[in-house]
Design a protein around this motif. Structure first.
Motif, PDB file in Angstrom:
ATOM      1  N   LEU A   1       0.822  -1.211   0.000  1.00 22.86           N
ATOM      2  CA  LEU A   1       0.000   0.000   0.000  1.00 22.86           C
ATOM      3  C   LEU A   1       0.857   1.264   0.000  1.00 22.86           C
ATOM      4  CD1 LEU A   1      -2.881  -0.949   2.476  1.00 22.86           C
ATOM      5  CD2 LEU A   1      -2.648  -1.422   0.031  1.00 22.86           C
ATOM      6  N   SER A   2       2.036   1.199   0.571  1.00 22.05           N
ATOM      7  CA  SER A   2       2.907   2.375   0.616  1.00 22.05           C
ATOM      8  C   SER A   2       3.340   2.837  -0.770  1.00 22.05           C
ATOM      9  CB  SER A   2       4.136   2.083   1.485  1.00 22.05           C
ATOM     10  OG  SER A   2       4.849   0.968   0.961  1.00 22.05           O
ATOM     11  N   ASP A   3       3.274   1.951  -1.768  1.00 23.09           N
ATOM     12  CA  ASP A   3       3.682   2.297  -3.129  1.00 23.09           C
ATOM     13  C   ASP A   3       2.497   2.408  -4.084  1.00 23.09           C
ATOM     14  OD1 ASP A   3       6.362   2.225  -2.394  1.00 23.09           O
ATOM     15  OD2 ASP A   3       6.548   0.088  -2.842  1.00 23.09           O
ATOM     16  N   ALA A   4       1.280   2.334  -3.571  1.00 22.77           N
ATOM     17  CA  ALA A   4       0.115   2.183  -4.441  1.00 22.77           C
ATOM     18  C   ALA A   4      -0.580   3.486  -4.819  1.00 22.77           C
ATOM     19  CB  ALA A   4      -0.902   1.251  -3.784  1.00 22.77           C
ATOM     20  N   ALA A   5      -0.318   4.571  -4.105  1.00 19.67           N
ATOM     21  CA  ALA A   5      -1.058   5.811  -4.340  1.00 19.67           C
ATOM     22  C   ALA A   5      -0.900   6.283  -5.780  1.00 19.67           C
ATOM     23  CB  ALA A   5      -0.594   6.897  -3.378  1.00 19.67           C
ATOM     24  N   GLY A   6      -2.009   6.566  -6.436  1.00 17.10           N
ATOM     25  CA  GLY A   6      -2.010   7.072  -7.797  1.00 17.10           C
ATOM     26  C   GLY A   6      -1.948   6.007  -8.863  1.00 17.10           C
TER      27      GLY A   6
ATOM     28  N   GLN B   1     -27.068   5.072  18.762  1.00 16.86           N
ATOM     29  CA  GLN B   1     -26.385   6.289  19.214  1.00 16.86           C
ATOM     30  C   GLN B   1     -24.994   5.946  19.752  1.00 16.86           C
ATOM     31  OE1 GLN B   1     -28.721   8.686  21.967  1.00 16.86           O
ATOM     32  NE2 GLN B   1     -26.876   9.388  23.024  1.00 16.86           N
ATOM     33  N   GLY B   2     -23.977   6.604  19.202  1.00 15.93           N
ATOM     34  CA  GLY B   2     -22.615   6.358  19.661  1.00 15.93           C
ATOM     35  C   GLY B   2     -22.062   5.002  19.265  1.00 15.93           C
ATOM     36  N   VAL B   3     -22.707   4.369  18.245  1.00 13.17           N
ATOM     37  CA  VAL B   3     -22.313   3.020  17.843  1.00 13.17           C
ATOM     38  C   VAL B   3     -21.982   3.016  16.351  1.00 13.17           C
ATOM     39  CG1 VAL B   3     -23.046   0.609  17.608  1.00 13.17           C
ATOM     40  CG2 VAL B   3     -23.748   1.953  19.609  1.00 13.17           C
ATOM     41  N   ARG B   4     -20.899   2.341  16.006  1.00  5.01           N
ATOM     42  CA  ARG B   4     -20.568   2.125  14.607  1.00  5.01           C
ATOM     43  C   ARG B   4     -21.011   0.704  14.266  1.00  5.01           C
ATOM     44  NH1 ARG B   4     -17.350   5.302  11.586  1.00  5.01           N
ATOM     45  NH2 ARG B   4     -16.487   6.307  13.438  1.00  5.01           N
ATOM     46  N   ARG B   5     -22.020   0.588  13.407  1.00  3.35           N
ATOM     47  CA  ARG B   5     -22.647  -0.692  13.126  1.00  3.35           C
ATOM     48  C   ARG B   5     -21.723  -1.610  12.318  1.00  3.35           C
ATOM     49  NH1 ARG B   5     -26.841  -1.526  16.579  1.00  3.35           N
ATOM     50  NH2 ARG B   5     -28.534   0.006  16.327  1.00  3.35           N
ATOM     51  N   ALA B   6     -21.939  -2.905  12.461  1.00  2.00           N
ATOM     52  CA  ALA B   6     -21.193  -3.879  11.669  1.00  2.00           C
ATOM     53  C   ALA B   6     -21.424  -3.606  10.181  1.00  2.00           C
ATOM     54  CB  ALA B   6     -21.639  -5.292  12.025  1.00  2.00           C
ATOM     55  N   GLY B   7     -20.336  -3.496   9.427  1.00  2.00           N
ATOM     56  CA  GLY B   7     -20.444  -3.201   8.002  1.00  2.00           C
ATOM     57  C   GLY B   7     -20.779  -1.766   7.685  1.00  2.00           C
ATOM     58  N   GLY B   8     -20.774  -0.905   8.708  1.00  2.00           N
ATOM     59  CA  GLY B   8     -21.138   0.493   8.472  1.00  2.00           C
ATOM     60  C   GLY B   8     -20.105   1.268   7.693  1.00  2.00           C
ATOM     61  N   ASP B   9     -18.826   0.908   7.841  1.00  2.92           N
ATOM     62  CA  ASP B   9     -17.757   1.593   7.108  1.00  2.92           C
ATOM     63  C   ASP B   9     -17.519   0.958   5.746  1.00  2.92           C
ATOM     64  OD1 ASP B   9     -17.210   3.499   9.065  1.00  2.92           O
ATOM     65  OD2 ASP B   9     -15.919   2.126  10.167  1.00  2.92           O
TER      66      ASP B   9
ATOM     67  N   PRO C   1      -7.826   4.982 -10.548  1.00  2.00           N
ATOM     68  CA  PRO C   1      -6.675   5.275  -9.703  1.00  2.00           C
ATOM     69  C   PRO C   1      -6.929   4.900  -8.247  1.00  2.00           C
ATOM     70  CG  PRO C   1      -7.278   7.178 -11.057  1.00  2.00           C
ATOM     71  CD  PRO C   1      -8.399   6.200 -11.158  1.00  2.00           C
ATOM     72  N   VAL C   2      -5.860   4.519  -7.578  1.00  2.00           N
ATOM     73  CA  VAL C   2      -5.916   4.250  -6.141  1.00  2.00           C
ATOM     74  C   VAL C   2      -5.726   5.581  -5.416  1.00  2.00           C
ATOM     75  CG1 VAL C   2      -4.790   3.077  -4.226  1.00  2.00           C
ATOM     76  CG2 VAL C   2      -5.052   1.905  -6.412  1.00  2.00           C
ATOM     77  N   THR C   3      -6.717   5.975  -4.641  1.00  2.00           N
ATOM     78  CA  THR C   3      -6.706   7.258  -3.947  1.00  2.00           C
ATOM     79  C   THR C   3      -6.337   7.069  -2.480  1.00  2.00           C
ATOM     80  OG1 THR C   3      -9.031   7.104  -3.292  1.00  2.00           O
ATOM     81  CG2 THR C   3      -8.564   8.037  -5.479  1.00  2.00           C
ATOM     82  N   PRO C   4      -6.014   8.147  -1.760  1.00  4.99           N
ATOM     83  CA  PRO C   4      -5.770   8.027  -0.323  1.00  4.99           C
ATOM     84  C   PRO C   4      -6.954   7.413   0.422  1.00  4.99           C
ATOM     85  CG  PRO C   4      -4.929  10.119  -1.099  1.00  4.99           C
ATOM     86  CD  PRO C   4      -5.666   9.500  -2.259  1.00  4.99           C
ATOM     87  N   ALA C   5      -8.181   7.736  -0.006  1.00  2.00           N
ATOM     88  CA  ALA C   5      -9.357   7.145   0.644  1.00  2.00           C
ATOM     89  C   ALA C   5      -9.420   5.642   0.395  1.00  2.00           C
ATOM     90  CB  ALA C   5     -10.636   7.815   0.127  1.00  2.00           C
TER      91      ALA C   5
ATOM     92  N   ARG D   1      -6.446  -0.463   4.337  1.00  2.00           N
ATOM     93  CA  ARG D   1      -5.737  -0.671   5.610  1.00  2.00           C
ATOM     94  C   ARG D   1      -6.677  -1.134   6.713  1.00  2.00           C
ATOM     95  NH1 ARG D   1      -2.726   4.029   3.598  1.00  2.00           N
ATOM     96  NH2 ARG D   1      -0.583   3.342   3.166  1.00  2.00           N
ATOM     97  N   VAL D   2      -7.834  -0.495   6.818  1.00  2.00           N
ATOM     98  CA  VAL D   2      -8.752  -0.902   7.891  1.00  2.00           C
ATOM     99  C   VAL D   2      -9.336  -2.283   7.620  1.00  2.00           C
ATOM    100  CG1 VAL D   2      -9.332   1.487   8.471  1.00  2.00           C
ATOM    101  CG2 VAL D   2     -10.782   0.240   6.863  1.00  2.00           C
ATOM    102  N   ALA D   3      -9.351  -2.695   6.350  1.00  6.76           N
ATOM    103  CA  ALA D   3      -9.836  -4.029   6.001  1.00  6.76           C
ATOM    104  C   ALA D   3      -8.739  -5.082   6.141  1.00  6.76           C
ATOM    105  CB  ALA D   3     -10.383  -4.035   4.577  1.00  6.76           C
ATOM    106  N   GLY D   4      -7.522  -4.633   6.491  1.00  2.33           N
ATOM    107  CA  GLY D   4      -6.439  -5.581   6.684  1.00  2.33           C
ATOM    108  C   GLY D   4      -5.766  -6.048   5.415  1.00  2.33           C
TER     109      GLY D   4
END
Length: 368
Positions: A33-38, A122-130, A143-147, A153-156
């Motif tokens: 991932l460190s070399d993937a941007a753009g 309220q105050g909860v991040r649901r499973a699969g919410g991201d 293109p591979v963007t920063p987002a 990364r968060v998906a491992g």
């Protein structure tokens, strides 16, 4: 093949057709991932759900919303035991569906009171919410963007399948500032850039730096004119075949296109405006073909004033977005200030006389 000097200009479309003829997309490579941007994704990646289960979105008290109906500071709701405290990112306890702020629960010795109601979620991040299960976050040809990298990364995910052209960038003495401009643009576009210096503005010295070893594309900067010390095109002819020298393109008419074996090569002028224009009109189509990139996105807006163009030569207009219109900054000749302030660019074909004020035009963004 005999060189065509800029006095006999080759139409841009003909030069591009010759340059792209037989050119195939590169084989995909796995990159961290460190070399993937753009870089351009070579395949569509489906990520697993994230978070995999409900987690706290903020620090607070984990409770069940239905148990808190009517609770307020005027009518505190007593609890038989202290609720569980959770930190942001921790899994929600079984049976709990909301997180209340720290001051919404009052603990005084054995007495525990809730001072506010809660709503489910309220105050909860649901499973699969991201990231939803099997969501196509990385799309082939885009293109591979920063987002995108954040989601990976968060998906491992540690690596992605990408196409990353290797660019050999040769600086001819006298064009260093322009070379750095093109190198920075190329890196932002996801290319792997290797910079090389020609020893002198002589064909033999430039030819030593111009090779097709371990690269997918060769670009020289400077020395593409017809002056006594302009030898970049001669060097390309020594190394391979010059397809066209002198393009019906403004700025950028002294650019040249060539083949070094199977590797395409472009000689860009040393002037920053001409080099950037030729990069946009000639090199980007090469990069897109090598990367198997999907069609670049264009934005259609009406022109705030007319653009007049010369018939017989393709011209590039620099545009700035202003009040939901494209405001022309420069056409054909580019002051450096216009280059710095441009939001988009418009390629005007050689058979077009221009556009009237208020006419919608499709422009490419300078920065996607």
């Amino acid at each position: 093949m005999t060189q065509r000097l800029p006095s006999s200009l080759t139409p841009l479309e003909i030069a591009l057709t010759a340059l792209l003829n037989g050119l195939e997309p590169l084989a995909p490579v796995e990159l961290p991932l460190s070399d993937a941007a753009g870089c351009i994704a070579a395949g569509t990646a489906l990520f697993t759900a994230h978070p995999p289960h409900d987690v706290a979105a903020a620090d607070g008290w984990a409770l069940r919303a239905n148990d808190l109906v009517g609770a307020s500071s005027y009518s505190p709701l007593p609890l038989t035991k202290e609720p569980q405290w959770v930190e942001a990112g921790e899994a929600m306890p079984a049976g709990c569906d909301c997180v209340l702020d720290a001051d919404a629960v009052e603990v005084s010795g054995p007495l525990v009171q809730v001072l506010a109601e809660g709503a489910p979620g309220q105050g909860v991040r649901r499973a699969g919410g991201d990231i939803g299960e099997h969501t196509a976050v990385v799309v082939a040809g885009r293109p591979v963007t920063p987002a995108t990298l954040l989601l990976a990364r968060v998906a491992g995910v540690g690596k992605l399948s990408l196409r990353r052209p290797r660019l050999r960038l040769v600086n001819v003495p006298g064009a260093t500032a322009t070379t750095h401009l093109i190198a920075e643009i190329a890196r932002a576009a996801g290319l792997h850039v290797e910079m090389h210096e020609a020893g002198a503005r002589a064909a033999a010295s430039i030819a030593e730096a111009v090779t097709d070893d371990a690269c997918d594309l060769v670009v020289t900067i400077g020395g593409s004119g017809v002056g006594r010390h302009d030898a970049a095109v001669t060097a390309l002819a020594e190394r391979g075949e010059v397809l066209a020298h002198g393009l019906a393109l403004q700025p950028g008419r002294t650019a040249a296109v060539a083949r070094l074996g199977n590797v395409p090569a472009v000689a860009l002028p040393g002037s920053p405006d001409a080099a950037l224009a030729a990069w946009l009109a000639v090199v980007l189509p090469l990069v897109d073909r090598l990367s198997a990139r999907q069609r670049r996105r264009q934005i259609a807006l009406p022109l705030s004033r007319k653009i007049a163009s010369s018939v017989g030569i393709a011209e590039i207009a620099l545009l700035a977005e202003e009040h939901k219109t494209w405001r022309p900054l420069a056409v054909g000749e580019w002051p450096f200030q216009a280059m710095a302030g441009a939001d988009a660019w418009l390629l005007i074909s050689g058979n077009h006389e221009g556009f009237a004020a208020g006419e919608p035009v499709d422009a490419y963004l300078m920065r996607e």
